[in-house]
Design a protein around this motif. Sequence first.
Motif, PDB file in Angstrom:
ATOM      1  N   THR A 527       1.073  -1.226   0.040  1.00 37.76           N
ATOM      2  CA  THR A 527      -0.203   0.251   0.080  1.00 37.76           C
ATOM      3  C   THR A 527       1.066   0.591  -0.299  1.00 37.76           C
ATOM      4  O   THR A 527       1.654   1.070   0.838  1.00 37.76           O
ATOM      5  CB  THR A 527      -0.844   0.240   1.570  1.00 37.76           C
ATOM      6  OG1 THR A 527      -1.961  -0.978   1.066  1.00 37.76           O
ATOM      7  CG2 THR A 527      -2.271   1.183   1.207  1.00 37.76           C
ATOM      8  N   LEU A 528       1.002   2.101  -0.647  1.00 43.09           N
ATOM      9  CA  LEU A 528       1.767   3.665  -1.589  1.00 43.09           C
ATOM     10  C   LEU A 528       0.687   4.452  -0.560  1.00 43.09           C
ATOM     11  O   LEU A 528      -0.639   4.852  -0.740  1.00 43.09           O
ATOM     12  CB  LEU A 528       1.890   3.491  -2.635  1.00 43.09           C
ATOM     13  CG  LEU A 528       3.046   2.140  -3.371  1.00 43.09           C
ATOM     14  CD1 LEU A 528       2.964   2.203  -4.817  1.00 43.09           C
ATOM     15  CD2 LEU A 528       3.791   1.856  -2.457  1.00 43.09           C
ATOM     16  N   VAL A 529       1.057   4.977   0.610  1.00 41.01           N
ATOM     17  CA  VAL A 529       0.478   6.055   0.794  1.00 41.01           C
ATOM     18  C   VAL A 529       1.018   7.587   1.422  1.00 41.01           C
ATOM     19  O   VAL A 529       2.339   7.549   1.261  1.00 41.01           O
ATOM     20  CB  VAL A 529      -0.069   5.912   2.236  1.00 41.01           C
ATOM     21  CG1 VAL A 529      -0.726   6.443   3.229  1.00 41.01           C
ATOM     22  CG2 VAL A 529      -0.768   4.106   2.280  1.00 41.01           C
ATOM     23  N   SER A 530       0.707   8.696   1.046  1.00 43.71           N
ATOM     24  CA  SER A 530       1.621  10.089   1.207  1.00 43.71           C
ATOM     25  C   SER A 530       1.535  10.049   2.361  1.00 43.71           C
ATOM     26  O   SER A 530       0.369  10.398   3.297  1.00 43.71           O
ATOM     27  CB  SER A 530       0.571  10.955   0.283  1.00 43.71           C
ATOM     28  OG  SER A 530       0.802  10.907  -0.791  1.00 43.71           O
ATOM     29  N   ASP A 531       2.630  10.673   2.919  1.00 42.29           N
ATOM     30  CA  ASP A 531       3.158  10.407   4.247  1.00 42.29           C
ATOM     31  C   ASP A 531       2.160  11.383   5.270  1.00 42.29           C
ATOM     32  O   ASP A 531       2.602  12.882   4.348  1.00 42.29           O
ATOM     33  CB  ASP A 531       4.532  10.668   5.122  1.00 42.29           C
ATOM     34  CG  ASP A 531       4.552   9.943   6.358  1.00 42.29           C
ATOM     35  OD1 ASP A 531       3.945   9.813   7.075  1.00 42.29           O
ATOM     36  OD2 ASP A 531       5.663   9.900   7.013  1.00 42.29           O
ATOM     37  N   GLU A 532       2.041  11.578   5.935  1.00 45.26           N
ATOM     38  CA  GLU A 532       1.751  13.002   6.502  1.00 45.26           C
ATOM     39  C   GLU A 532       0.204  13.636   6.202  1.00 45.26           C
ATOM     40  O   GLU A 532       0.304  15.025   5.628  1.00 45.26           O
ATOM     41  CB  GLU A 532       2.843  13.966   7.447  1.00 45.26           C
ATOM     42  CG  GLU A 532       3.981  14.139   8.050  1.00 45.26           C
ATOM     43  CD  GLU A 532       5.151  14.875   7.786  1.00 45.26           C
ATOM     44  OE1 GLU A 532       5.497  15.600   6.974  1.00 45.26           O
ATOM     45  OE2 GLU A 532       6.529  14.581   8.886  1.00 45.26           O
ATOM     46  N   SER A 533      -0.309  13.508   5.476  1.00 47.65           N
ATOM     47  CA  SER A 533      -1.469  13.609   4.896  1.00 47.65           C
ATOM     48  C   SER A 533      -2.563  13.169   5.579  1.00 47.65           C
ATOM     49  O   SER A 533      -2.443  11.763   5.881  1.00 47.65           O
ATOM     50  CB  SER A 533      -1.576  12.972   3.331  1.00 47.65           C
ATOM     51  OG  SER A 533      -1.465  12.028   3.043  1.00 47.65           O
ATOM     52  N   LYS A 534      -4.254  13.455   4.789  1.00 45.92           N
ATOM     53  CA  LYS A 534      -5.115  12.371   5.090  1.00 45.92           C
ATOM     54  C   LYS A 534      -5.383  10.729   4.836  1.00 45.92           C
ATOM     55  O   LYS A 534      -5.471  10.122   5.627  1.00 45.92           O
ATOM     56  CB  LYS A 534      -6.015  13.971   4.913  1.00 45.92           C
ATOM     57  CG  LYS A 534      -6.488  14.588   5.490  1.00 45.92           C
ATOM     58  CD  LYS A 534      -7.607  15.302   4.980  1.00 45.92           C
ATOM     59  CE  LYS A 534      -8.601  14.870   6.055  1.00 45.92           C
ATOM     60  NZ  LYS A 534     -10.187  15.667   5.348  1.00 45.92           N
ATOM     61  N   GLU A 535      -4.511  10.799   4.107  1.00 42.54           N
ATOM     62  CA  GLU A 535      -3.881   9.822   3.101  1.00 42.54           C
ATOM     63  C   GLU A 535      -3.903   8.402   4.620  1.00 42.54           C
ATOM     64  O   GLU A 535      -3.977   7.069   4.237  1.00 42.54           O
ATOM     65  CB  GLU A 535      -3.338   9.300   2.139  1.00 42.54           C
ATOM     66  CG  GLU A 535      -3.642   8.338   1.362  1.00 42.54           C
ATOM     67  CD  GLU A 535      -2.804   8.100  -0.224  1.00 42.54           C
ATOM     68  OE1 GLU A 535      -3.176   7.025  -1.422  1.00 42.54           O
ATOM     69  OE2 GLU A 535      -2.214   8.574   0.073  1.00 42.54           O
ATOM     70  N   LEU A 536      -2.683   8.425   5.388  1.00 44.97           N
ATOM     71  CA  LEU A 536      -2.425   7.921   5.878  1.00 44.97           C
ATOM     72  C   LEU A 536      -3.676   7.575   7.069  1.00 44.97           C
ATOM     73  O   LEU A 536      -3.565   6.551   7.390  1.00 44.97           O
ATOM     74  CB  LEU A 536      -1.528   8.969   7.062  1.00 44.97           C
ATOM     75  CG  LEU A 536      -0.302   7.675   8.062  1.00 44.97           C
ATOM     76  CD1 LEU A 536       0.125   6.679   7.925  1.00 44.97           C
ATOM     77  CD2 LEU A 536       0.862   8.839   8.134  1.00 44.97           C
ATOM     78  N   ALA A 537      -4.305   8.569   7.358  1.00 47.87           N
ATOM     79  CA  ALA A 537      -5.096   8.442   8.664  1.00 47.87           C
ATOM     80  C   ALA A 537      -6.205   7.355   7.885  1.00 47.87           C
ATOM     81  O   ALA A 537      -6.876   6.099   8.857  1.00 47.87           O
ATOM     82  CB  ALA A 537      -6.032   9.413   9.327  1.00 47.87           C
ATOM     83  N   PHE A 538      -6.285   7.679   6.998  1.00 49.58           N
ATOM     84  CA  PHE A 538      -7.363   6.605   6.281  1.00 49.58           C
ATOM     85  C   PHE A 538      -7.162   5.200   5.758  1.00 49.58           C
ATOM     86  O   PHE A 538      -7.949   3.893   6.042  1.00 49.58           O
ATOM     87  CB  PHE A 538      -8.087   6.832   4.999  1.00 49.58           C
ATOM     88  CG  PHE A 538      -8.976   8.013   4.611  1.00 49.58           C
ATOM     89  CD1 PHE A 538      -9.755   7.676   5.440  1.00 49.58           C
ATOM     90  CD2 PHE A 538      -9.153   9.516   4.376  1.00 49.58           C
ATOM     91  CE1 PHE A 538     -11.162   9.383   5.343  1.00 49.58           C
ATOM     92  CE2 PHE A 538      -9.648  10.407   4.581  1.00 49.58           C
ATOM     93  CZ  PHE A 538     -10.605  10.306   4.399  1.00 49.58           C
ATOM     94  N   ALA A 539      -5.558   5.370   5.635  1.00 50.13           N
ATOM     95  CA  ALA A 539      -4.651   3.710   5.338  1.00 50.13           C
ATOM     96  C   ALA A 539      -4.795   3.142   6.664  1.00 50.13           C
ATOM     97  O   ALA A 539      -5.475   1.967   6.814  1.00 50.13           O
ATOM     98  CB  ALA A 539      -3.999   4.155   5.149  1.00 50.13           C
ATOM     99  N   LEU A 540      -4.966   3.735   7.967  1.00 50.57           N
ATOM    100  CA  LEU A 540      -5.243   2.506   9.464  1.00 50.57           C
ATOM    101  C   LEU A 540      -6.505   2.460   9.112  1.00 50.57           C
ATOM    102  O   LEU A 540      -6.497   1.471   9.836  1.00 50.57           O
ATOM    103  CB  LEU A 540      -4.420   3.944   9.738  1.00 50.57           C
ATOM    104  CG  LEU A 540      -3.168   4.435  10.303  1.00 50.57           C
ATOM    105  CD1 LEU A 540      -3.336   5.544  11.433  1.00 50.57           C
ATOM    106  CD2 LEU A 540      -1.618   3.128  10.760  1.00 50.57           C
ATOM    107  N   ARG A 541      -7.039   2.532   9.171  1.00 45.21           N
ATOM    108  CA  ARG A 541      -8.619   2.388   9.034  1.00 45.21           C
ATOM    109  C   ARG A 541      -8.522   1.015   8.207  1.00 45.21           C
ATOM    110  O   ARG A 541      -9.951   0.014   8.211  1.00 45.21           O
ATOM    111  CB  ARG A 541      -9.670   3.693   8.913  1.00 45.21           C
ATOM    112  CG  ARG A 541     -11.060   3.296   9.110  1.00 45.21           C
ATOM    113  CD  ARG A 541     -11.989   4.381   9.214  1.00 45.21           C
ATOM    114  NE  ARG A 541     -13.928   3.304   8.766  1.00 45.21           N
ATOM    115  CZ  ARG A 541     -14.134   2.596   9.653  1.00 45.21           C
ATOM    116  NH1 ARG A 541     -13.521   2.072  11.349  1.00 45.21           N
ATOM    117  NH2 ARG A 541     -15.396   2.369   9.905  1.00 45.21           N
ATOM    118  N   ARG A 542      -8.713   1.291   7.358  1.00 46.55           N
ATOM    119  CA  ARG A 542      -8.494   0.098   5.891  1.00 46.55           C
ATOM    120  C   ARG A 542      -8.031  -0.868   6.479  1.00 46.55           C
ATOM    121  O   ARG A 542      -8.421  -2.023   5.607  1.00 46.55           O
ATOM    122  CB  ARG A 542      -7.933   0.717   4.530  1.00 46.55           C
ATOM    123  CG  ARG A 542      -8.774   2.173   3.877  1.00 46.55           C
ATOM    124  CD  ARG A 542      -7.749   2.250   2.383  1.00 46.55           C
ATOM    125  NE  ARG A 542      -7.449   1.325   2.033  1.00 46.55           N
ATOM    126  CZ  ARG A 542      -8.473   0.888   0.964  1.00 46.55           C
ATOM    127  NH1 ARG A 542      -9.505   2.151   1.274  1.00 46.55           N
ATOM    128  NH2 ARG A 542      -8.361   0.800  -0.488  1.00 46.55           N
TER     129      ARG A 542
END
Length: 576
Positions: A527-542
């Motif tokens: 999973t490729l995620v942009s650090d220090e962004s909203k995408e990181l929080a969503f990734a944790l929930r996913r």
Amino acid sequence: MEGTGACIVQRDFTVLLEKDHPGFESARLELSRYAELLKSPASFHTYRLTPLSLWNAAASGMTKTEIMDSLSTLSRFKVPDQVHQSMDVWLTRYGKLRLRRNPDDITTLILQSDSEYMNEIRKYPSIRGLLMEFTGGVNGSCLLAARHRGAVKQELTRLGYPVLDEVGYHDGNDLRFSLRTRTAGEDGFTLRPYQRESVDAFAGKGEESDGGSGVLVLPCGAGKTVIGLAAMERLQCETLILTSNVTSVRQWIHEMRSKSTLLEEQIGEYSGDKKEVRPVTVSTYQILTHRSRKEETFKHMKLFNERDWGLIIYDEVHLLPAPVFRVTADIQATRRLGLTATLVREDGCEKDVFSLIGPKRYEMPWRELEQAGWIAEVKCTEIRISLPEPLRKQYLLAEGKHKYRIAAENPAKLAIAKRLLQRHTGKPALIIGQYLDQLTQIAAELEAPLITGRSGQQERIDLYRGFQRGDIPVLVVSKVANFAVDLPDAAVGIQVSGSYGSRQEEAQRLGRLLRPKAGDNRAFFYTLVSDESKELAFALRRQLFLIEQGYEYTVREYSEDDFAGKEADWASCIQM
């Protein structure tokens, strides 16, 4: 008094499970049977006890005493009194309300329980409008119209009173066939032990209250289609199968032709291309809910009444749309089987699945199948990538969903995807994403085929076949490949973007890699995620559902500096 358990039970019905406790793994397996995972930070995983999680555990065979003793054993401290008392109430309610036939009138049913419970539920206006005559005494009972069978179950479950449906089912039209299972000296296939157990759990032991409706929860690659066919063979009746897309429709049809004695003329496809209604008919949720304008009726819903179905199979039941729920409420006399890899619904309608399709009858933990070699061993890695500086400024100025999309479409992900593909040269790989502009660019850079919702059905089939044969080493796919796509040879999955915090999507995407592999039976999910962004929080929930199943995500960081030539040791990032 303090004990040595791995869990801490809190007054708000959350349970903290210590990650570094020596009993973590066994406690996780036990707790996941009757609690829902909420979040998974580094030190403690947080679960929640809910009425629905407890009722599903009870429906699966756990007793109230077993559940409460289990929690007490796992807890480091005494379980708070209010938690213990509420669990007692919720679990006591399971099985107290029973729906039965009225021997004197087939147009009505009897809802029966202790007078205490009957008096409680009759206080709710939404229930009073559905019930008829009330009879007091030690065992109170109410009459209701048979047509309200589903509505009463649905509303009572929402109010916190699950109903045990003992009315039974009609058989539907007879359909005689057999599976081509392997016997001495003959070709065929063999049902795996857990597949037999699944069918037994659904069909029950012959008692009206013991089976005939419910949900089977197994990971992708576990053979849910075969389980559905085995349930059909057990019941020997005409069957309607509903699934998520046309590709899945044709997979079901292929499996029926190759694994059963059903004749071609007995199997029908009901889709945008064909409208065949036959003894076994396979359709999609999309065609059933299609209408040209919002004010129109769903004209294809008549499929539910086209034949006297004895069984309706809801494949990918976690995707069941609201209009199909409404029809399902009206057909409670028909046996209903839900198949899914996860009971998680992002719309919060898990209680409707419980009341209208049925409770969880069987669940096979993903890691148990992995350990037995029935599905591939998958290493999950989250790679965090810095936003390039110009894009970071744009991100900081953006609002709401625009922030997420900027992070999700981080162009630095392309370079990482290329490196991962180089690392896994020779292994068939999927690149999966949400946004078409991003996927189009990636496909062009990699000179790889792209499948989206705009791709024609025959084009999809040709590309899937080419991928299976090994002619296409890399396939770029949008969310159309999330569900029910037969890609048995995929060994590498690279997720570049997703639908916000969708746990079910994460599970389905990893599921593309779970089919057994030749050789070491291993696969890789990135999973490729942009650090220090909203995408990181969503990734944790996913990732929550997969973490609950026992998967762990290795987190690696890859900064913008790495693109300037200060390259990290990538071998250490992606070794098994």
